[in-house]
Design an enzyme around this catalytic site. Sequence first.
Site, PDB file in Angstrom:
ATOM      1  N   SER A 198      53.012  41.409  39.195  1.00 53.72           N
ATOM      2  CA  SER A 198      51.669  41.983  39.287  1.00 53.72           C
ATOM      3  C   SER A 198      51.326  42.734  38.006  1.00 53.72           C
ATOM      4  CB  SER A 198      51.574  42.949  40.474  1.00 53.72           C
ATOM      5  OG  SER A 198      51.727  42.258  41.686  1.00 53.72           O
TER       6      SER A 198
ATOM      7  N   PRO B 272      36.113  50.452  47.921  1.00 54.42           N
ATOM      8  CA  PRO B 272      36.577  50.733  49.291  1.00 54.42           C
ATOM      9  C   PRO B 272      35.874  49.892  50.360  1.00 54.42           C
ATOM     10  CG  PRO B 272      36.221  52.785  48.096  1.00 54.42           C
ATOM     11  CD  PRO B 272      35.720  51.687  47.213  1.00 54.42           C
TER      12      PRO B 272
ATOM     13  N   TRP C  58      42.499  50.127  45.327  1.00 49.82           N
ATOM     14  CA  TRP C  58      43.551  49.094  45.280  1.00 49.82           C
ATOM     15  C   TRP C  58      43.731  48.565  43.856  1.00 49.82           C
ATOM     16  CZ3 TRP C  58      45.728  50.220  49.484  1.00 49.82           C
ATOM     17  CH2 TRP C  58      45.014  50.412  50.667  1.00 49.82           C
TER      18      TRP C  58
ATOM     19  N   LEU D 288      39.867  36.727  37.663  1.00 47.04           N
ATOM     20  CA  LEU D 288      40.689  36.552  38.861  1.00 47.04           C
ATOM     21  C   LEU D 288      41.258  35.142  38.936  1.00 47.04           C
ATOM     22  CD1 LEU D 288      38.578  38.533  41.482  1.00 47.04           C
ATOM     23  CD2 LEU D 288      40.665  39.256  40.338  1.00 47.04           C
TER      24      LEU D 288
ATOM     25  N   ALA E 172      44.358  35.154  36.846  1.00 44.87           N
ATOM     26  CA  ALA E 172      45.479  35.843  37.474  1.00 44.87           C
ATOM     27  C   ALA E 172      46.010  35.060  38.671  1.00 44.87           C
ATOM     28  CB  ALA E 172      45.048  37.238  37.906  1.00 44.87           C
TER      29      ALA E 172
ATOM     30  N   GLU F  21      43.429  39.391  45.203  1.00 44.46           N
ATOM     31  CA  GLU F  21      42.953  38.261  44.394  1.00 44.46           C
ATOM     32  C   GLU F  21      42.408  37.135  45.277  1.00 44.46           C
ATOM     33  OE1 GLU F  21      43.730  37.964  40.843  1.00 44.46           O
ATOM     34  OE2 GLU F  21      44.908  39.787  40.622  1.00 44.46           O
TER      35      GLU F  21
END
Lengths: 388, 262
Positions: free
Chosen positions: A95, A138, A166, A243, A246, A367
């Site tokens: 990560s 959130p 997060w 994203l 990743a 993700e």
Amino acid sequence: MSNPTPYDFFDMKSLLSEEERQVQQLVRRWVDEKVQPVIADAFDEHRFPSEMIPEMAEMGLLGCNLEGYGCAGLNNVTYGLICQELERGDSGLRSFVSVQGSLCMFPIHTWGSEEQKQKYLPGMADGSIIGCFGLTEPDGGSDPGTMKTHAKRDGDDWILNGAKMWITNGGIADVAIVWAQTEDGVRGFLVDKGMEGFTTRDTLKKYSLRASITSELFFDHVRVPESNRLPEANGLKSPLTCLTQARFGITWGAIGAAIGSMEEALGFAKERILFGRPLTHTQTIQRRFADMTRRITTAQLLSLQLGRLKDKGEMHPTQVSLAKWNNVRMGLDIARDARDILGAGGISVEYSPIRHMLNLESVITYEGTETIHELSVGRQICDGVNAF
Amino acid sequence: MKIAVLVKQVPSSEAKIRIGADGKSIDTAEVEWVVNPYDEFAMEAALQAKEKFSGEVTVIGLGGDKVEEALRQCLALGADKAMVLRDAAFEGSDSLGVARALTAAVKEVGPDVVFCGKLGIDHDNSAVGVMVAELMGWPHASVVSSLEFNDESSATVVREIEGGSETLSVKLPAVLAANKGLNEPRYANLKGIMMAKKKPMDVKDAAALGIDAGTVGAAGAMTTTESMQPPAERSAGRLIDGDPQQQVTELVRLLKDEAKVL
């Protein structure tokens, strides 16, 4: 013709270049020698082993698939193999590398000004500048278009307000890539640590990714100069493109977690004598390991083809969705099953599967949740209709 | 400083070793090959010497196509050149044959110091490095656990010996054979791995090295392998019954009377 081996059943090695194999061996060995001996304790202590950052940087793992600015300029398959080997150690390390490389260095490299590239990328490649990526808020991570964080133009600056949640690496980051609504749509800002009004708080009491830092980011009238805005980033598409980068690595990482879990369980099952014979000599156990190998092999071939497509510039985001969905589900199921095979000992962090299993609960959520990826694939098949 | 490193490719220590069909060789079909671990200490010593004095590191290996992978790994770590010794005439060499071939290569390189591992973890002969020194007419030090260059013409080394260690002063050129603990070998990095592709890898046969084919390979071997056997299967352990006091008493009796270790 050689006999198929459990973790390379279809001789994927023969589809890799010598350079790709060498990088994989390098990272595998580093993980075995430096990560495996300490990672269970780090997870237990809820500690990110930041002492490993300089070593990973020294090997060139940070932003390794980017060109120039101190980056190694490797292909995407090699980047994938690195993710796989790191996650065989722990999802927390993978990560870290995903966030640093794909979520932070990639947007600066792609949409940053030359000045921003010079300022951040060499330091991020050598590990002296840590990045984090602030998109999720959130209220509902799956629908980032409704983000509340916003930036308002004020002369040559922007005034940033809002909160992100997060966020991997948040508490140790020197720079946060923050996505915020503006009058012209979503834009990306480089918020440096120490800017007035920017604070972070680490998320404690996690039962997943305990060897990784997860944080909340708060922006209270943070004055960000226009020179810290990513000039070429335009709309929500920009962070979503990050994203995709990743996630591509995550499809490989999940294979590593699965292999790490299966290695542990298979080693145990060969030695454990029950009813006068090793566990591996029973039908149920053989079927479970056979199923693990089937699913690992499928995932390997999926990710390799995905990587070859990416290296040709032909990878479609929906293909990444399918691979992330398939591979992370595969990794999670295998980690849970490996945990079960280990019996009572399997609940101890002394064995890796429970750690992988808990980690993958995050990986299957972040993700893009599994459901979101299913719906992305569904949309692709069903006339492009968005059913989110 | 010109530095040469002799590198051997060996089965990984985790490889499952099977005896081949001929009963006197290893079945290499499923073996994973690695750089001999002791050669990694030699390689690190070479890189440190290069960093201290500047110069050039040449890695030398003997073998088929596969050995190039091992040499490429050394190039990735920072060696400048590789030399592969490959010839059908080398097949079936014993330690002396290998040493003769390597000696010819060392002469070609003309180094100020040669590093190698103290032994290959496959055959455990501890012979080749010492033989190369002898054939070159050079001094050697083996099982080297510490090394300090006084200057470019001499070094002080510490060797592990039975029950202790000894410190030697060695005139260069010399062959220094590394023990575990000589240093902490570095990891390669991705740029090194990419650059390694562009570094020279010269393949030399016996003729190119001026080696008389009759002195190497099976033809020149002074020892021949008659057969190989896997280690004997371990017999199952024995469980001692009773309460802890009885178990201890019985264990001590067995260690004294049967195992005779007490």
